[in-house]
Design a protein around this motif. Structure first.
Motif, short mmCIF file in Angstrom:
data_model
loop_
_atom_site.label_atom_id
_atom_site.label_comp_id
_atom_site.label_asym_id
_atom_site.label_seq_id
_atom_site.Cartn_x
_atom_site.Cartn_y
_atom_site.Cartn_z
N ALA A 107 0.84 -1.22 0.00
CA ALA A 107 0.00 0.00 0.00
C ALA A 107 0.86 1.26 0.00
O ALA A 107 1.94 1.31 0.60
N TRP A 108 0.36 2.28 -0.66
CA TRP A 108 1.03 3.59 -0.73
C TRP A 108 0.61 4.40 0.49
O TRP A 108 -0.55 4.41 0.87
N THR A 110 -4.45 11.24 -4.15
CA THR A 110 -5.03 9.90 -3.95
C THR A 110 -4.89 9.05 -5.21
O THR A 110 -4.48 7.88 -5.16
N ARG A 111 -5.26 9.63 -6.35
CA ARG A 111 -5.17 8.89 -7.61
C ARG A 111 -3.72 8.52 -7.93
O ARG A 111 -3.42 7.40 -8.37
N ALA A 112 -2.80 9.47 -7.70
CA ALA A 112 -1.39 9.18 -7.95
C ALA A 112 -0.90 8.07 -7.02
O ALA A 112 -0.13 7.19 -7.44
N GLY A 113 -1.34 8.10 -5.77
CA GLY A 113 -0.93 7.07 -4.83
C GLY A 113 -1.45 5.70 -5.19
O GLY A 113 -0.75 4.69 -5.07
N LEU A 114 -2.71 5.64 -5.65
CA LEU A 114 -3.29 4.36 -6.06
C LEU A 114 -2.56 3.78 -7.28
O LEU A 114 -2.30 2.58 -7.35
N ARG A 115 -2.22 4.66 -8.23
CA ARG A 115 -1.45 4.19 -9.39
C ARG A 115 -0.08 3.68 -8.95
O ARG A 115 0.39 2.63 -9.42
N ALA A 116 0.56 4.42 -8.06
CA ALA A 116 1.88 4.01 -7.59
C ALA A 116 1.81 2.69 -6.83
O ALA A 116 2.69 1.83 -6.96
N ALA A 117 0.76 2.50 -6.03
CA ALA A 117 0.59 1.25 -5.29
C ALA A 117 0.39 0.08 -6.24
O ALA A 117 0.92 -1.02 -6.02
N GLN A 118 -0.39 0.33 -7.30
CA GLN A 118 -0.62 -0.72 -8.28
C GLN A 118 0.69 -1.10 -8.97
O GLN A 118 0.99 -2.28 -9.17
N GLU A 119 1.47 -0.09 -9.34
CA GLU A 119 2.75 -0.37 -10.00
C GLU A 119 3.70 -1.11 -9.06
O GLU A 119 4.41 -2.03 -9.47
N ARG A 120 3.70 -0.69 -7.79
CA ARG A 120 4.55 -1.37 -6.81
C ARG A 120 4.13 -2.83 -6.66
O ARG A 120 4.99 -3.73 -6.62
N SER A 121 2.83 -3.06 -6.58
CA SER A 121 2.34 -4.43 -6.47
C SER A 121 2.66 -5.24 -7.71
O SER A 121 3.06 -6.41 -7.64
N ASN A 122 2.48 -4.61 -8.88
CA ASN A 122 2.79 -5.31 -10.12
C ASN A 122 4.28 -5.66 -10.20
O ASN A 122 4.67 -6.74 -10.66
N ASP A 123 5.12 -4.70 -9.77
CA ASP A 123 6.56 -4.96 -9.79
C ASP A 123 6.92 -6.12 -8.87
O ASP A 123 7.73 -6.99 -9.22
N ARG A 124 6.32 -6.15 -7.68
CA ARG A 124 6.60 -7.25 -6.76
C ARG A 124 6.13 -8.57 -7.35
O ARG A 124 6.83 -9.59 -7.27
N LEU A 125 4.92 -8.57 -7.94
CA LEU A 125 4.41 -9.78 -8.56
C LEU A 125 5.32 -10.24 -9.69
O LEU A 125 5.64 -11.42 -9.82
N LEU A 126 5.76 -9.28 -10.51
CA LEU A 126 6.63 -9.62 -11.63
C LEU A 126 7.94 -10.22 -11.13
O LEU A 126 8.44 -11.21 -11.67
N ARG A 127 8.53 -9.61 -10.10
CA ARG A 127 9.78 -10.14 -9.56
C ARG A 127 9.59 -11.56 -9.02
O ARG A 127 10.43 -12.44 -9.23
#
Length: 479
Positions: free
Chosen positions: A83-84, A122-139
């Motif tokens: 979470a962001w 809020t919107r920027a944080g949600l996008r960043a959280a999604q990217e962070r989660s996607n990056d972790r999933l990808l790794r």
């Protein structure tokens, strides 16, 4: 959903922790979010346990903890996940922003702020959280995929910009060997015999269109392995081009496929050998019956006649010895004819000249008897195993018989060439062509005889362009 877009369901919850302004929740609802709120940081853990969130808005705790302390407590909680964290601070306290960032916040918002500012953050944080989660999933996925995932700068001498640890298991080279060197690339692993084909296939693929290749690589220890490479070219700005792919070791699979293919080939070969042997036995039986007929109708009848002539001569001699000389002359001529007939019959079974003088002399004798002029070239000066010589002889004899009977040729050439491990027999004519090894033909039986020695027989006979009969007979082990 666009082609290639990841298919993934995500949470998009917002949790407000601390004594934030009440209007924050109404602003978030109006923007389409479903916020939850807890006044104390001690209650945040239970809220995160109940339902994961992507964004946490942090303010001072109603129990007196300031924003940095709240951020520190939340960041240490594993339930926060990816979470962001957006902290609300007071602009007048200049060091507060640094404090919340040092305590684990990802971003901050100064008081006072507007509704638009809050929604934008809020919107920027949600996008960043999604990217962070996607990056972790990808790794995580990259670490567990049983293959080496890579990105190669195709526009910059194929340098590797990213490669996973699995490359060491596949190639024997650790990842840092690729990333710290401008010379070691995926292409340097490829077996020299496959390199041109792989580069050509990738170069002719279209950007963003996946390809799949199987090729050999040479490991660090020199071992040759098979890999499956699945990837695609990715176009970038300024004419740049990357190659993204995943490489899998398929050596065991290829070995199993090759073993299965060898088994199929061996089974087919065994079946053909069994059929060939059956045809050889049938041909041998047919040849024996022909010899029996030839002996019965020819030499045997002549011998019976000679026996009768001798008995007649005996009676004549008893009556008048002076009248017997002309009869003996006829008897002698009949014996010579019978002997010649037996020699001709024996030649068809196994010519004496082949046993006594070898293949070159036997082929020369066959060529001399042919009604079509025959030239013998590239003759041998050594003896070969008897089975090889016999098969070569009958190859020439059958081919020249076909030339005489069917080819309407004016000239033929016979060549015998010895290589390191085989004898190559070739009979070429300038006739009308159209010869075939089909069932029932003399060439069909000849093919079986050649095949019995693990040799090959080919017939090239286009209509109107002559015929070439070519037999390749293995010499080693021929017996």
């Amino acid at each position: 959903m666009a082609r290639g877009e990841p298919v993934r369901r995500r949470q998009a919850g917002v949790l407000v922790v601390g004594a934030a302004e009440p209007e924050i929740q109404s602003w978030l609802r109006a923007a389409g979010h479903l916020p939850r709120a807890v006044r104390r940081v001690s209650a945040a853990g239970a809220a995160l346990e109940a339902e994961p969130v992507d964004l946490v808005i942090v303010d001072r705790d109603s129990s007196g903890k300031d924003a940095p302390e709240v951020c520190r407590v939340l960041r240490d909680d594993p339930r926060l996940g990816d979470a962001w964290m957006l902290a609300i601070t007071v602009a007048a306290k200049g060091r507060m922003a640094d404090s919340v960032l040092n305590a684990g916040a990802d971003d901050y918002l100064h008081r006072p702020f507007t509704r638009a500012e809050l929604i934008a953050r809020t919107r920027a944080g949600l996008r960043a959280a999604q990217e962070r989660s996607n990056d972790r999933l990808l790794r995580t996925l990259m670490e567990n995929v049983p293959g080496a995932i890579y990105r190669s700068a195709w526009h910059d001498n194929h340098q590797l910009e990213m490669i996973t640890d699995e490359i060491e298991r596949i190639s024997g080279y650790p990842p840092h060997n690729f990333l710290s060197s401008t010379k070691r690339t995926i292409l340097t692993l490829i077996h020299p015999g496959d390199l041109d084909a792989v580069v050509d296939a990738i170069s002719h693929s279209q950007p963003d269109e996946p390809f799949e290749l199987e090729y050999r690589i040479v490991r660090a220890d020199g071992e040759v392995r098979w890999v499956l490479d699945r990837g695609q070219l990715v176009a970038g700005p300024g004419g740049r081009l990357w190659l993204d792919g995943a490489m899998f070791d398929i050596t065991e699979r290829k070995g199993a496929e090759e073993a299965a293919l060898r088994s199929e080939v061996e089974a087919a070969r065994s079946a053909e050998l069994r059929a060939s042997r059956a045809r050889i036995i049938e041909a041998a039986d047919k040849a024996r019956r022909k010899i029996e007929r030839d002996l019965h109708d020819g030499a045997q009848q002549r011998m019976v006649s000679l026996v009768l002539d001798v008995q007649v001569a005996k009676r004549r001699f008893a009556k008048d010895p002076t009248d017997i000389v002309p009869f003996f002359e006829k008897l002698g001529k009949d014996l010579q004819d019978a002997s010649a007939e037996l020699r001709e019959l024996a030649r068809g079974i196994h010519p004496a000249v082949l046993t006594e003088r070898g293949l070159t002399a036997a082929v020369g004798a066959v060529a001399a008897r042919c009604v079509v002029p025959v030239e013998v070239v590239d003759a041998l000066d050594e003896r070969l195993p008897p089975a090889v010589e016999a098969t070569a002889y009958f190859t020439v004899a059958e081919a020249l018989t076909n030339v005489a009977k069917y080819a309407e040729a004016t000239h033929a050439v016979v060549s015998l060439n010895r290589s390191a491990d085989a004898l190559v027999v070739e009979v070429r004519d300038d006739g009308i062509g159209g010869a075939s090894t089909g069932a029932g033909s003399g060439l069909s039986g000849l093919a079986d005889r050649v095949g019995a020695l693990d040799g090959t027989l080919s017939v090239d006979s286009p209509a109107g362009a002559g015929t070439v009969v070519r037999a390749v007979l293995p010499v080693n082990g021929g017996g």
